[in-house]
Write a protein that holds these residues in place. Structure first.
Motif, PDB file in Angstrom:
ATOM      1  N   ARG A 174       0.823  -1.196   0.000  1.00  0.00           N
ATOM      2  CA  ARG A 174       0.000   0.000   0.000  1.00  0.00           C
ATOM      3  C   ARG A 174       0.864   1.256   0.000  1.00  0.00           C
ATOM      4  NH1 ARG A 174      -4.504   0.530  -2.007  1.00  0.00           N
ATOM      5  NH2 ARG A 174      -4.978   2.279  -0.630  1.00  0.00           N
ATOM      6  N   LEU A 175       1.971   1.212   0.738  1.00  0.00           N
ATOM      7  CA  LEU A 175       2.866   2.361   0.752  1.00  0.00           C
ATOM      8  C   LEU A 175       3.459   2.585  -0.632  1.00  0.00           C
ATOM      9  CD1 LEU A 175       4.305   4.611   2.278  1.00  0.00           C
ATOM     10  CD2 LEU A 175       6.090   2.965   2.896  1.00  0.00           C
ATOM     11  N   TYR A 176       3.851   1.516  -1.285  1.00  0.00           N
ATOM     12  CA  TYR A 176       4.384   1.618  -2.645  1.00  0.00           C
ATOM     13  C   TYR A 176       3.362   2.242  -3.584  1.00  0.00           C
ATOM     14  CZ  TYR A 176       5.676   0.029  -7.345  1.00  0.00           C
ATOM     15  OH  TYR A 176       5.951  -0.031  -8.688  1.00  0.00           O
ATOM     16  N   GLN A 177       2.116   1.772  -3.504  1.00  0.00           N
ATOM     17  CA  GLN A 177       1.069   2.293  -4.374  1.00  0.00           C
ATOM     18  C   GLN A 177       0.829   3.773  -4.103  1.00  0.00           C
ATOM     19  OE1 GLN A 177       0.015   0.590  -6.778  1.00  0.00           O
ATOM     20  NE2 GLN A 177       0.301  -1.554  -6.233  1.00  0.00           N
ATOM     21  N   ARG A 178       0.811   4.171  -2.839  1.00  0.00           N
ATOM     22  CA  ARG A 178       0.571   5.576  -2.518  1.00  0.00           C
ATOM     23  C   ARG A 178       1.726   6.442  -2.977  1.00  0.00           C
ATOM     24  NH1 ARG A 178      -0.883   7.365   3.504  1.00  0.00           N
ATOM     25  NH2 ARG A 178       1.345   6.990   3.866  1.00  0.00           N
ATOM     26  N   ARG A 179       2.959   5.972  -2.778  1.00  0.00           N
ATOM     27  CA  ARG A 179       4.110   6.765  -3.216  1.00  0.00           C
ATOM     28  C   ARG A 179       4.131   6.880  -4.738  1.00  0.00           C
ATOM     29  NH1 ARG A 179       4.830  10.195   0.151  1.00  0.00           N
ATOM     30  NH2 ARG A 179       5.929  10.982  -1.666  1.00  0.00           N
ATOM     31  N   TRP A 180       3.698   5.828  -5.433  1.00  0.00           N
ATOM     32  CA  TRP A 180       3.612   5.911  -6.897  1.00  0.00           C
ATOM     33  C   TRP A 180       2.604   6.987  -7.290  1.00  0.00           C
ATOM     34  CZ3 TRP A 180      -1.045   4.862  -9.444  1.00  0.00           C
ATOM     35  CH2 TRP A 180      -0.985   4.972 -10.836  1.00  0.00           C
ATOM     36  N   ALA A 181       1.429   6.974  -6.628  1.00  0.00           N
ATOM     37  CA  ALA A 181       0.394   7.952  -6.952  1.00  0.00           C
ATOM     38  C   ALA A 181       0.884   9.371  -6.694  1.00  0.00           C
ATOM     39  CB  ALA A 181      -0.870   7.673  -6.134  1.00  0.00           C
ATOM     40  N   GLU A 183      -7.724   4.431  -9.949  1.00  0.00           N
ATOM     41  CA  GLU A 183      -6.957   3.673  -8.954  1.00  0.00           C
ATOM     42  C   GLU A 183      -5.920   4.550  -8.287  1.00  0.00           C
ATOM     43  OE1 GLU A 183      -4.375  -0.494  -8.825  1.00  0.00           O
ATOM     44  OE2 GLU A 183      -5.806  -0.102 -10.452  1.00  0.00           O
ATOM     45  N   LEU A 184      -5.348   5.454  -9.063  1.00  0.00           N
ATOM     46  CA  LEU A 184      -4.374   6.403  -8.513  1.00  0.00           C
ATOM     47  C   LEU A 184      -4.998   7.211  -7.377  1.00  0.00           C
ATOM     48  CD1 LEU A 184      -1.984   8.690 -10.527  1.00  0.00           C
ATOM     49  CD2 LEU A 184      -3.483   9.696  -8.829  1.00  0.00           C
ATOM     50  N   MET A 185      -6.199   7.720  -7.594  1.00  0.00           N
ATOM     51  CA  MET A 185      -6.866   8.534  -6.576  1.00  0.00           C
ATOM     52  C   MET A 185      -7.207   7.711  -5.342  1.00  0.00           C
ATOM     53  SD  MET A 185      -6.730  11.449  -7.782  1.00  0.00           S
ATOM     54  CE  MET A 185      -6.365  12.188  -9.372  1.00  0.00           C
ATOM     55  N   GLN A 186      -7.508   6.445  -5.531  1.00  0.00           N
ATOM     56  CA  GLN A 186      -7.849   5.599  -4.400  1.00  0.00           C
ATOM     57  C   GLN A 186      -6.629   5.283  -3.543  1.00  0.00           C
ATOM     58  OE1 GLN A 186      -9.809   2.092  -5.933  1.00  0.00           O
ATOM     59  NE2 GLN A 186     -11.395   3.286  -6.974  1.00  0.00           N
ATOM     60  N   CYS A 187      -5.429   5.419  -4.127  1.00  0.00           N
ATOM     61  CA  CYS A 187      -4.196   5.131  -3.392  1.00  0.00           C
ATOM     62  C   CYS A 187      -3.800   6.265  -2.455  1.00  0.00           C
ATOM     63  CB  CYS A 187      -3.056   4.873  -4.369  1.00  0.00           C
ATOM     64  SG  CYS A 187      -3.222   3.339  -5.319  1.00  0.00           S
ATOM     65  N   LEU A 188      -4.374   7.448  -2.647  1.00  0.00           N
ATOM     66  CA  LEU A 188      -3.969   8.608  -1.854  1.00  0.00           C
ATOM     67  C   LEU A 188      -4.577   8.579  -0.467  1.00  0.00           C
ATOM     68  CD1 LEU A 188      -4.258  11.326  -4.631  1.00  0.00           C
ATOM     69  CD2 LEU A 188      -2.197  10.173  -3.811  1.00  0.00           C
TER      70      LEU A 188
END
Length: 245
Positions: free
Chosen positions: A141-148, A240-245
Motif C-alpha cells: 500500500r505504501l508503494y502504491q501511494r508513493r507511486w500515486a 486507482e491512482l486517486m484511491q491510493c492517496l
C-alpha cells in the motif's frame, strides 16, 4: 481533485515510455535510453519505500534498490513483461519481490554505491521515509501511494515549468490552490480577481485553462506507464491512482 472532473482525453498518444523501455535492450536509441532513465528516476523512491517498509535498514534499502535496477537491466527483465497486464508499476513490484526473495540467499558482490544505475539522494529519501504517516500501511500500500504521489508531484512540476517558461510563474503560484493539492485553501474567484487586478471572467478562464492543462498532463504521464493505453484504461488507472492517496 475529483476523478469526475477528468473529462478531457487526448485523442491520441505518442509511443509510451513503457513501450520504449520494453524495447530498450534491443534498441540503443537515445530516446529509448532516456525513457529508461526517466522511469528509473520516477520509480526509485516508491521502490525504496517498499523495501524500507519491508524491514530493511536504510543502507540495505539503498543497496537493494540499486541492485534491483542493475539486475533488471543486466537480465533484460523488461523484455519479459506481459503486454496484456499493461501496468508498469505492477510489473516492477512483482520483479522487486522476486529480487528480494533471491537476496535472502546471497549477498550483493558490489560495494554500496558502485556502478549506480539511478542517482539516489538517500539522505533525502530516508528523511522523506521517516516522515511517512504512521498509518501502518503494508509495503504494498505504501508503494502504491508513493507511486500515486510521484505521478501527481511530477505533473505539477511539469505544469509549473510550463508557466515559468512563459513568464507566468507568479500567476501559477496564485492559481495553484485551485488544483486542490496545496496546503492553502482556494480563494473565491472574486477575491483572486481583485488580487490579480483583472476581471472576474478572465480569472475564471485562467483557472479553467490551468485545470485543463493539468488534466492533459495527468493523462499523458499515466499513459506512459501503460502498454498501448486506451482512454478507458487511462481512466481506470487514474481512478486507482486517486484511491491510493
Amino acid at each position: 481533485m475529483k476523478l469526475s472532473s477528468l473529462q478531457a482525453i487526448p485523442r491520441c498518444f505518442h509511443t509510451t515510455r513503457w513501450s520504449l523501455v520494453r524495447q530498450a535492450t534491443a534498441d540503443d536509441s537515445a530516446e529509448a535510453l532516456d525513457a529508461m532513465e526517466t522511469l528509473c528516476e520516477a520509480y526509485w523512491y516508491p521502490l525504496y519505500a517498499f523495501i524500507r517498509r519491508s524491514g530493511y535498514s536504510p543502507e540495505d534499502a539503498e543497496d537493494l534498490t540499486q541492485g534491483f535496477f542493475a539486475r533488471m537491466l543486466d537480465r533484460d527483465i523488461l523484455t519479459t513483461a506481459d503486454p496484456g497486464r499493461g501496468k508498469l508499476r505492477t510489473f516492477l513490484l512483482t520483479c522487486l519481490r522476486r529480487f528480494l526473495a533471491h537476496e535472502t540467499e546471497r549477498r550483493m558482490a558490489q560495494k554500496r554505491g558502485a556502478g549506480l544505475i539511478v542517482s539516489m539522494d538517500t539522505t533525502w529519501a530516508e528523511n522523506r521515509y521517516l516522515h511517512e504517516p504512521v498509518d501502518h500501511l503494508t509495503p504494498d500500500r505504501l508503494y502504491q501511494r508513493r507511486w500515486a504521489l510521484t505521478v501527481l508531484e511530477h505533473t505539477l512540476r511539469l505544469l509549473k515549468d510550463e508557466y515559468e517558461d512563459k513568464g507566468k510563474g507568479v500567476l501559477f503560484e496564485h492559481l495553484r490552490p485551485y488544483l486542490g493539492l496545496g496546503v492553502e485553501p482556494e480563494q473565491s474567484y472574486e477575491a483572486m480577481a481583485a488580487k490579480l487586478g483583472q476581471s472576474l471572467t478572465n480569472t475564471k478562464t485562467q483557472v479553467f485553462r490551468l485545470r485543463q492543462r493539468w488534466r492533459e498532463l495527468l493523462f499523458e504521464q499515466v499513459s506512459m506507464t501503460l502498454d498501448d493505453p486506451s482512454s478507458e484504461e487511462i481512466k481506470a488507472e487514474l481512478s486507482e491512482l486517486m484511491q491510493c492517496l
